[in-house]
Design a protein around this motif. Sequence first.
Motif, PDB file in Angstrom:
ATOM      1  N   SER A 143     -90.725 -85.187 -48.072  1.00  0.00           N
ATOM      2  CA  SER A 143     -89.517 -85.692 -47.431  1.00  0.00           C
ATOM      3  C   SER A 143     -89.888 -86.578 -46.251  1.00  0.00           C
ATOM      4  CB  SER A 143     -88.625 -84.540 -46.966  1.00  0.00           C
ATOM      5  OG  SER A 143     -89.228 -83.841 -45.911  1.00  0.00           O
ATOM      6  N   ARG A 144     -88.910 -87.370 -45.842  1.00  0.00           N
ATOM      7  CA  ARG A 144     -89.037 -88.144 -44.607  1.00  0.00           C
ATOM      8  C   ARG A 144     -87.633 -88.462 -44.112  1.00  0.00           C
ATOM      9  NH1 ARG A 144     -91.099 -94.302 -46.132  1.00  0.00           N
ATOM     10  NH2 ARG A 144     -89.248 -94.857 -47.318  1.00  0.00           N
ATOM     11  N   SER A 145     -87.564 -88.829 -42.831  1.00  0.00           N
ATOM     12  CA  SER A 145     -86.287 -89.183 -42.223  1.00  0.00           C
ATOM     13  C   SER A 145     -86.455 -90.482 -41.457  1.00  0.00           C
ATOM     14  CB  SER A 145     -85.828 -88.068 -41.275  1.00  0.00           C
ATOM     15  OG  SER A 145     -86.651 -88.048 -40.125  1.00  0.00           O
ATOM     16  N   GLN A 146     -85.405 -90.867 -40.763  1.00  0.00           N
ATOM     17  CA  GLN A 146     -85.464 -92.093 -39.972  1.00  0.00           C
ATOM     18  C   GLN A 146     -86.555 -92.031 -38.910  1.00  0.00           C
ATOM     19  OE1 GLN A 146     -82.791 -90.031 -40.005  1.00  0.00           O
ATOM     20  NE2 GLN A 146     -82.838 -89.165 -37.965  1.00  0.00           N
ATOM     21  N   ASP A 147     -86.956 -90.847 -38.501  1.00  0.00           N
ATOM     22  CA  ASP A 147     -88.015 -90.694 -37.499  1.00  0.00           C
ATOM     23  C   ASP A 147     -89.412 -90.943 -38.072  1.00  0.00           C
ATOM     24  OD1 ASP A 147     -86.032 -89.972 -35.683  1.00  0.00           O
ATOM     25  OD2 ASP A 147     -86.220 -87.844 -36.180  1.00  0.00           O
ATOM     26  N   ASP A 148     -89.536 -90.953 -39.387  1.00  0.00           N
ATOM     27  CA  ASP A 148     -90.838 -91.104 -40.041  1.00  0.00           C
ATOM     28  C   ASP A 148     -91.116 -92.523 -40.524  1.00  0.00           C
ATOM     29  OD1 ASP A 148     -91.256 -88.284 -39.823  1.00  0.00           O
ATOM     30  OD2 ASP A 148     -89.961 -88.014 -41.559  1.00  0.00           O
ATOM     31  N   THR A 149     -90.208 -93.451 -40.256  1.00  0.00           N
ATOM     32  CA  THR A 149     -90.380 -94.827 -40.725  1.00  0.00           C
ATOM     33  C   THR A 149     -90.372 -95.782 -39.535  1.00  0.00           C
ATOM     34  OG1 THR A 149     -88.005 -95.105 -41.048  1.00  0.00           O
ATOM     35  CG2 THR A 149     -89.268 -94.355 -42.944  1.00  0.00           C
ATOM     36  N   PRO A 150     -91.132 -96.862 -39.623  1.00  0.00           N
ATOM     37  CA  PRO A 150     -91.189 -97.799 -38.489  1.00  0.00           C
ATOM     38  C   PRO A 150     -89.930 -98.654 -38.329  1.00  0.00           C
ATOM     39  CG  PRO A 150     -92.575 -98.586 -40.285  1.00  0.00           C
ATOM     40  CD  PRO A 150     -92.060 -97.235 -40.681  1.00  0.00           C
ATOM     41  N   ALA A 151     -89.238 -98.913 -39.430  1.00  0.00           N
ATOM     42  CA  ALA A 151     -88.042 -99.751 -39.372  1.00  0.00           C
ATOM     43  C   ALA A 151     -86.817 -98.920 -39.002  1.00  0.00           C
ATOM     44  CB  ALA A 151     -87.809-100.427 -40.722  1.00  0.00           C
ATOM     45  N   ASN A 152     -85.940 -99.491 -38.200  1.00  0.00           N
ATOM     46  CA  ASN A 152     -84.705 -98.824 -37.833  1.00  0.00           C
ATOM     47  C   ASN A 152     -83.605 -99.311 -38.767  1.00  0.00           C
ATOM     48  OD1 ASN A 152     -82.399 -97.765 -36.733  1.00  0.00           O
ATOM     49  ND2 ASN A 152     -82.727 -98.579 -34.683  1.00  0.00           N
ATOM     50  N   GLU A 153     -83.112 -98.433 -39.629  1.00  0.00           N
ATOM     51  CA  GLU A 153     -82.068 -98.813 -40.584  1.00  0.00           C
ATOM     52  C   GLU A 153     -80.671 -98.731 -39.974  1.00  0.00           C
ATOM     53  OE1 GLU A 153     -82.335 -97.275 -44.562  1.00  0.00           O
ATOM     54  OE2 GLU A 153     -84.492 -96.977 -44.382  1.00  0.00           O
ATOM     55  N   GLY A 154     -80.585 -98.214 -38.756  1.00  0.00           N
ATOM     56  CA  GLY A 154     -79.289 -98.125 -38.093  1.00  0.00           C
ATOM     57  C   GLY A 154     -78.478 -96.901 -38.463  1.00  0.00           C
ATOM     58  N   PHE A 155     -79.030 -96.053 -39.312  1.00  0.00           N
ATOM     59  CA  PHE A 155     -78.351 -94.834 -39.737  1.00  0.00           C
ATOM     60  C   PHE A 155     -79.350 -93.682 -39.731  1.00  0.00           C
ATOM     61  CE2 PHE A 155     -76.165 -98.273 -41.946  1.00  0.00           C
ATOM     62  CZ  PHE A 155     -74.838 -97.975 -41.706  1.00  0.00           C
ATOM     63  N   GLN A 156     -78.823 -92.486 -39.662  1.00  0.00           N
ATOM     64  CA  GLN A 156     -79.667 -91.320 -39.886  1.00  0.00           C
ATOM     65  C   GLN A 156     -79.796 -91.150 -41.385  1.00  0.00           C
ATOM     66  OE1 GLN A 156     -77.619 -88.149 -37.888  1.00  0.00           O
ATOM     67  NE2 GLN A 156     -78.629 -88.594 -35.964  1.00  0.00           N
ATOM     68  N   PHE A 157     -80.980 -90.743 -41.840  1.00  0.00           N
ATOM     69  CA  PHE A 157     -81.152 -90.500 -43.266  1.00  0.00           C
ATOM     70  C   PHE A 157     -82.228 -89.463 -43.510  1.00  0.00           C
ATOM     71  CE2 PHE A 157     -84.194 -93.946 -42.557  1.00  0.00           C
ATOM     72  CZ  PHE A 157     -85.312 -93.518 -43.249  1.00  0.00           C
ATOM     73  N   ARG A 158     -82.205 -88.929 -44.708  1.00  0.00           N
ATOM     74  CA  ARG A 158     -83.224 -87.991 -45.175  1.00  0.00           C
ATOM     75  C   ARG A 158     -83.514 -88.358 -46.616  1.00  0.00           C
ATOM     76  NH1 ARG A 158     -86.852 -84.796 -43.221  1.00  0.00           N
ATOM     77  NH2 ARG A 158     -85.458 -84.225 -41.566  1.00  0.00           N
ATOM     78  N   GLU A 159     -84.811 -88.426 -46.960  1.00  0.00           N
ATOM     79  CA  GLU A 159     -85.243 -88.730 -48.320  1.00  0.00           C
ATOM     80  C   GLU A 159     -86.085 -87.583 -48.857  1.00  0.00           C
ATOM     81  OE1 GLU A 159     -85.850 -93.529 -48.228  1.00  0.00           O
ATOM     82  OE2 GLU A 159     -87.427 -92.317 -47.335  1.00  0.00           O
ATOM     83  N   TYR A 160     -85.919 -87.291 -50.137  1.00  0.00           N
ATOM     84  CA  TYR A 160     -86.709 -86.273 -50.824  1.00  0.00           C
ATOM     85  C   TYR A 160     -87.342 -86.896 -52.060  1.00  0.00           C
ATOM     86  CZ  TYR A 160     -84.251 -82.970 -47.879  1.00  0.00           C
ATOM     87  OH  TYR A 160     -83.755 -82.300 -46.799  1.00  0.00           O
ATOM     88  N   LEU A 161     -88.550 -86.480 -52.356  1.00  0.00           N
ATOM     89  CA  LEU A 161     -89.299 -87.017 -53.488  1.00  0.00           C
ATOM     90  C   LEU A 161     -90.127 -85.896 -54.087  1.00  0.00           C
ATOM     91  CD1 LEU A 161     -90.400 -89.812 -54.821  1.00  0.00           C
ATOM     92  CD2 LEU A 161     -92.318 -89.456 -53.271  1.00  0.00           C
ATOM     93  N   TRP A 162     -90.108 -85.776 -55.418  1.00  0.00           N
ATOM     94  CA  TRP A 162     -90.980 -84.813 -56.071  1.00  0.00           C
ATOM     95  C   TRP A 162     -91.253 -85.224 -57.506  1.00  0.00           C
ATOM     96  CZ3 TRP A 162     -85.803 -83.853 -55.451  1.00  0.00           C
ATOM     97  CH2 TRP A 162     -85.081 -83.438 -56.563  1.00  0.00           C
ATOM     98  N   HIS A 163     -92.347 -84.716 -58.023  1.00  0.00           N
ATOM     99  CA  HIS A 163     -92.740 -84.971 -59.411  1.00  0.00           C
ATOM    100  C   HIS A 163     -92.507 -83.688 -60.202  1.00  0.00           C
ATOM    101  CE1 HIS A 163     -96.225 -85.080 -62.479  1.00  0.00           C
ATOM    102  NE2 HIS A 163     -95.165 -85.657 -63.008  1.00  0.00           N
ATOM    103  N   ASP A 164     -91.718 -83.783 -61.256  1.00  0.00           N
ATOM    104  CA  ASP A 164     -91.493 -82.659 -62.165  1.00  0.00           C
ATOM    105  C   ASP A 164     -92.435 -82.865 -63.345  1.00  0.00           C
ATOM    106  OD1 ASP A 164     -90.656 -80.841 -64.071  1.00  0.00           O
ATOM    107  OD2 ASP A 164     -88.540 -81.379 -63.936  1.00  0.00           O
TER     108      ASP A 164
END
Length: 153
Positions: A118-139
Motif C-alpha cells: 500500500s501507499r498513500s499521498q505521504d509516500d509519493t513525491p507528487a502532490n495530487e491535491g487529495f488524500q488517497f490510499r492505494e493497495y496492490l497485490w498479486h493473487d
Amino acid sequence: MKIACCILLIVPSILLASCSRSGEAKTRKEQEAEFTSAFGFSPPTTITTINYSDLSNRGVMDGAYGQWLSFSFDQASFDKIVLGGFKKGQMSVDPTDSGSASPTWWPKTVPPSTVIFSRSQDDTPANEGFQFREYLWHDSASGLVFFHKSYWD
C-alpha cells in the motif's frame, strides 16, 4: 405548499445524483491508457489482460473517487510498480471491502498469506491535491494483480 416542499427535496437529490459517475475501460487502448495513468509506464505485451473500472461521487462539501484495476501478472512490471513507493503490509482497510461500488470482476476476498502493498499521498513525491490510499497485490492462484485506489477530500 406540498409542491414547494417536494421541489425542495427533489432538486437537491437530482443535483447530488448528477454528481456521480462511473466508467469502465472496454477497449485495449482504453485499458492500456488507464494502466499507464495509474503506474506511469505502458503495459508490456506480456500483460495480456487488463480490467479497469472507476466510480466518482461528488457531494456538496466533499467527495470520493475509487479506481479498480486488475491485470495479468508480469514480475518485472509488478516490481517496477512496487518500487514506486509501495510498502508491504500496511493495510488500514480491507481493499476488497468496497461493497456494491466495486466491479463484478473484483475479488470478494484476498487469499490467505497474500502480501498486500500500500501507499498513500505521504509516500509519493507528487502532490495530487487529495488524500488517497492505494493497495496492490498479486493473487498467484488467478495469475492476476489487483490494484485499488481511493481518493477523498
